[in-house]
Motif scaffolding. Structure first.
Motif, mmCIF file in Angstrom:
data_model
loop_
_atom_site.group_PDB
_atom_site.id
_atom_site.type_symbol
_atom_site.label_atom_id
_atom_site.label_comp_id
_atom_site.label_asym_id
_atom_site.label_seq_id
_atom_site.Cartn_x
_atom_site.Cartn_y
_atom_site.Cartn_z
ATOM 1 N N GLN A 245 0.861 -1.194 0.000
ATOM 2 C CA GLN A 245 0.000 0.000 0.000
ATOM 3 C C GLN A 245 0.898 1.246 0.000
ATOM 4 O OE1 GLN A 245 -2.679 0.832 3.355
ATOM 5 N NE2 GLN A 245 -4.187 1.548 1.856
ATOM 6 N N GLU A 259 3.739 0.236 2.472
ATOM 7 C CA GLU A 259 3.569 -0.698 3.593
ATOM 8 C C GLU A 259 3.309 -2.079 2.998
ATOM 9 O OE1 GLU A 259 0.480 -0.080 6.567
ATOM 10 O OE2 GLU A 259 1.087 -1.915 7.599
ATOM 11 N N ARG A 263 -0.813 -11.470 2.240
ATOM 12 C CA ARG A 263 -2.060 -12.087 1.778
ATOM 13 C C ARG A 263 -1.800 -13.567 1.591
ATOM 14 N NH1 ARG A 263 -3.355 -7.896 3.160
ATOM 15 N NH2 ARG A 263 -4.402 -6.194 2.108
ATOM 16 N N ASN A 318 5.394 -5.128 8.872
ATOM 17 C CA ASN A 318 4.782 -5.365 10.200
ATOM 18 C C ASN A 318 5.503 -6.487 10.946
ATOM 19 O OD1 ASN A 318 2.105 -3.813 10.481
ATOM 20 N ND2 ASN A 318 2.091 -4.567 8.376
ATOM 21 N N ASP A 380 2.944 1.402 15.205
ATOM 22 C CA ASP A 380 1.690 1.208 14.470
ATOM 23 C C ASP A 380 0.523 1.455 15.412
ATOM 24 O OD1 ASP A 380 0.217 0.521 12.317
ATOM 25 O OD2 ASP A 380 0.676 -1.617 12.354
ATOM 26 N N ARG A 404 -6.146 4.086 12.301
ATOM 27 C CA ARG A 404 -7.270 4.305 11.390
ATOM 28 C C ARG A 404 -8.559 4.694 12.133
ATOM 29 N NH1 ARG A 404 -7.823 -0.805 8.563
ATOM 30 N NH2 ARG A 404 -9.763 -1.271 9.591
ATOM 31 N N GLU A 440 -9.580 7.936 3.774
ATOM 32 C CA GLU A 440 -10.515 7.477 2.733
ATOM 33 C C GLU A 440 -11.126 8.611 1.936
ATOM 34 O OE1 GLU A 440 -13.379 4.777 4.399
ATOM 35 O OE2 GLU A 440 -11.877 3.227 4.747
ATOM 36 N N TYR A 459 -7.444 4.246 1.339
ATOM 37 C CA TYR A 459 -8.167 3.987 0.102
ATOM 38 C C TYR A 459 -8.338 5.250 -0.751
ATOM 39 C CZ TYR A 459 -9.399 -0.495 2.288
ATOM 40 O OH TYR A 459 -9.360 -1.730 2.887
HETATM 41 N N1 LIG Z 1 -11.024 0.462 5.954
HETATM 42 C C1 LIG Z 1 -9.815 0.816 5.496
HETATM 43 N N2 LIG Z 1 -8.770 -0.032 5.644
HETATM 44 C C2 LIG Z 1 -7.564 0.365 5.150
HETATM 45 C C3 LIG Z 1 -7.384 1.589 4.510
HETATM 46 N N3 LIG Z 1 -6.088 1.686 4.136
HETATM 47 C C4 LIG Z 1 -5.492 0.555 4.542
HETATM 48 N N4 LIG Z 1 -6.371 -0.242 5.153
HETATM 49 C C5 LIG Z 1 -6.111 -1.554 5.767
HETATM 50 O O1 LIG Z 1 -5.617 -1.296 7.056
HETATM 51 C C6 LIG Z 1 -4.644 -2.278 7.417
HETATM 52 C C7 LIG Z 1 -3.378 -1.566 7.775
HETATM 53 O O2 LIG Z 1 -2.472 -2.440 8.281
HETATM 54 P P1 LIG Z 1 -2.123 -2.615 9.819
HETATM 55 O O3 LIG Z 1 -2.770 -1.572 10.668
HETATM 56 O O4 LIG Z 1 -0.644 -2.728 9.870
HETATM 57 O O5 LIG Z 1 -2.830 -4.011 10.182
HETATM 58 C C8 LIG Z 1 -2.372 -5.180 9.599
HETATM 59 C C9 LIG Z 1 -1.269 -5.861 10.370
HETATM 60 O O6 LIG Z 1 -1.470 -5.697 11.757
HETATM 61 C C10 LIG Z 1 -1.490 -7.328 10.025
HETATM 62 N N5 LIG Z 1 -0.505 -7.701 9.012
HETATM 63 C C11 LIG Z 1 -0.550 -7.506 7.677
HETATM 64 N N6 LIG Z 1 0.565 -7.984 7.100
HETATM 65 C C12 LIG Z 1 1.347 -8.487 8.090
HETATM 66 C C13 LIG Z 1 2.633 -9.119 8.130
HETATM 67 O O7 LIG Z 1 3.334 -9.284 7.128
HETATM 68 N N7 LIG Z 1 3.101 -9.498 9.364
HETATM 69 C C14 LIG Z 1 2.381 -9.295 10.504
HETATM 70 N N8 LIG Z 1 2.893 -9.685 11.658
HETATM 71 N N9 LIG Z 1 1.173 -8.708 10.497
HETATM 72 C C15 LIG Z 1 0.660 -8.303 9.302
HETATM 73 O O8 LIG Z 1 -2.795 -7.471 9.527
HETATM 74 C C16 LIG Z 1 -3.476 -6.225 9.679
HETATM 75 C C17 LIG Z 1 -4.539 -6.067 8.631
HETATM 76 O O9 LIG Z 1 -3.966 -5.959 7.370
HETATM 77 P P2 LIG Z 1 -4.858 -5.721 6.107
HETATM 78 O O10 LIG Z 1 -6.059 -6.591 6.123
HETATM 79 O O11 LIG Z 1 -3.965 -5.746 4.931
HETATM 80 O O12 LIG Z 1 -5.391 -4.258 6.342
HETATM 81 C C18 LIG Z 1 -4.495 -3.173 6.175
HETATM 82 C C19 LIG Z 1 -4.997 -2.287 5.052
HETATM 83 O O13 LIG Z 1 -5.487 -3.001 3.952
HETATM 84 C C20 LIG Z 1 -8.520 2.465 4.378
HETATM 85 O O14 LIG Z 1 -8.450 3.566 3.840
HETATM 86 N N10 LIG Z 1 -9.701 2.029 4.883
#
Ligand SMILES: Nc1nc2c(ncn2[C@@H]2O[C@@H]3COP(=O)(O)O[C@H]4[C@@H](O)[C@H](n5cnc6c(=O)[nH]c(N)nc65)O[C@@H]4COP(=O)(O)O[C@H]3[C@H]2O)c(=O)[nH]1
Length: 485
Positions: A245, A259, A263, A318, A380, A404, A440, A459
């Protein structure tokens, strides 16, 4: 039997009778032996209490609950009454136990038990099943509103600060509810349904409750067990992917960083979000090899883009609490940088505020070591944990990411605007970069820019993109810059 003491007062007595027979086997006499049964009865009661109660909290344990549930079921079925079974699991308890140790975890569980008991009626049954799992039985419920009132009270009470020694801790609870006789007529099925509903509450973001419904059952069975097994193979079958992102500089509009978000491309279930499988990977330890893969993949991919001439100034990865161990993390990071050739200062590691604050001393040491490697560190979800400002000042940090949940309320919620602005000011005073997450709308972007927030992602700019789509985006931006379009 009961006997009477000479001085008055009844006591339990044990009477054993034996027959005395003559040489023709005829009974001639009986011998009766009376003994005072008080001490033995007390020991029996003590043992029974121990067997049915949890030594740590004094609540009923699993076996005690089993018995209580049996009695309540009998009462409810004979009097045609309903009751509710609440299955409560603490959110983030494992992190506290892993980071601060079992003694702190145990103290916290004791307070949880008191808060649960303090928020139900005296005749309601509270039990600890083990670990951070509790149940509450609410008898004689007529309307769901009654249950909701209690559940909301419990959630509020659980969410209040816990003072354990020098630690100020915060945990919340997720609650699943199943109803007798509506959802099941048997104890085991009621428990299972409440457990399933609790998992649903977790999936919905934790610190909430869910009533059981039939459609949860299938989904749950599929999701938890199958995902856990399949996740074991996901790495070796190359089903994991990194998405990216973009983060933008709010003043110049230029790309400020990426970032990396993991997936899982499951062959049958499609693209699975990290919120579904990272908690499972953290539970079973797979997060360590997965985290290692993420670091290597991110560093290699971004270094390749940089070598192709795309300006990617920063890449944020992360980290999970399980990776946050000095021996493991420094080794993983050093190797990922060496293998890829990525300059250390391009890599930023994102750790959550609560992870740092619950292990502050160890965290400071690890952060200093990371600093020596030259990598950057971001906090974070800033604002959702519980940083004390004096601690924050001593941490070798580079970036604060505004959670967020605060951006969501901008511009309507005055509180959220104030919080975001305070974080921006704080970051500036501490000489830190600040990134707003989840932007957003244009209005949010403009307000943040006017506040002086340096960077934003969300977004409004772009959803996370696959490596291919991101590459197309980079090519497009590069062409625009060089005037090809
Ligand atoms: N509603 C909304 N959502 C937005 C917006 N912009 C970004 N997001 C979502 O917010 C999350 C941001 O990541 P995070 O707080 O680090 O939160 C991440 C992080 O804590 C964890 N994560 C993701 N990748 C990794 C990784 O490689 N390792 C670890 N340990 N955790 C991960 O999963 C969480 C969720 O990731 P994602 O589902 O990708 O969800 C991401 C992203 O898709 C927006 O404008 N609106």
């Amino acid at each position: 039997m009961q006997d009477w003491r000479k001085g008055g007062g009844a006591y339990p007595a044990w009477l054993s009778m034996s027959a005395v027979r003559d040489e023709y086997h005829q009974i001639t006499n009986y011998v009766a032996v009376f003994s005072d049964y008080t001490a033995r009865k007390e020991t029996e009661q003590k043992m029974r209490h121990l067997a049915q109660h949890d030594a740590l909290t004094g609540l009923l344990n699993r076996s005690g609950l089993h018995e209580a549930l049996g009695q309540i079921l009998t009462r409810a079925s004979t009097k045609c009454r309903a009751f509710a079974l609440l299955f409560i699991d603490l959110d983030r308890f494992k992190t506290i136990n892993d980071t601060l140790g079992h003694d702190v975890g145990d103290e916290l569980l004791k307070v949880v038990a008191q808060r649960l008991q303090g928020n139900v009626k005296q005749h309601d049954t509270v039990a600890r099943l083990g670990g951070d799992e509790f149940t509450v039985l609410l008898e004689n419920v007529i309307h769901n509103e009654q249950i909701i009132q209690v559940v909301e009270r419990i959630l509020l009470a659980l969410g209040e600060v816990y003072q354990v020694g020098e630690h100020e801790l915060f945990v919340t609870g997720s609650i699943g509810i199943s109803l007798y006789p509506h959802d099941a007529g048997q104890a085991a099925q009621l428990m299972k349904n409440a457990d399933i509903a609790m998992y649903r509450a977790k999936e919905l973001g934790k610190n909430t409750y869910q009533f059981y419904s039939v459609d949860m059952n299938m989904a749950h069975q599929m999701s938890h067990l199958n995902l856990e097994n399949a996740l074991r193979f996901a790495l070796e079958r190359q089903q994991l992917q990194l998405w990216y992102q973009p983060q933008f500089d709010l003043m110049t509009g230029q790309l400020a960083g990426l970032e990396c978000l993991i997936r899982w491309q499951h062959p049958q279930l499609g693209l699975i979000s990290p919120s579904e499988f990272i908690p499972i990977a953290e539970e079973n330890g797979l997060i360590v090899p997965i985290g290692d893969w993420v670091l290597n993949e991110a560093c290699q991919r971004v270094q390749r883009w940089r070598q192709q001439g795309f300006a990617v100034p920063r890449i944020a990865v992360n980290l999970s609490v399980r990776q946050f161990r000095p021996d493991l993390l420094l080794n993983q990071v050093t190797k990922a940088l060496q293998n890829s050739g990525l300059p250390a200062e391009v890599l930023e590691l994102e750790v959550t505020e609560s992870l740092i604050m619950t292990r502050i001393n160890e965290a400071v040491a690890i952060l200093h070591q990371l600093k020596q490697l030259g990598v950057k560190v971001a906090i974070d979800d800033f604002g959702t944990g519980y940083s004390s400002l004096s601690q924050l000042k001593n941490l070798p940090l580079d970036t604060l990411k505004i959670d967020r949940s605060f951006i969501e309320g901008i511009p309507e919620q005055a509180d959220d605007v104030v919080i975001a602005e305070t974080i921006v000011i704080l970051a500036k005073k501490l000489g830190l970069n600040v990134v707003a997450e989840g932007v957003e709308t244009q209005a949010q972007m403009q307000i943040l820019r006017d506040m002086g927030c340096a960077c934003a992602q969300g977004y409004f700019y772009s959803k996370p993109l696959s490596a291919l789509d991101l590459e197309a985006h980079l090519v497009h931006s590069a062409k625009q810059l060089s005037g090809v379009y």
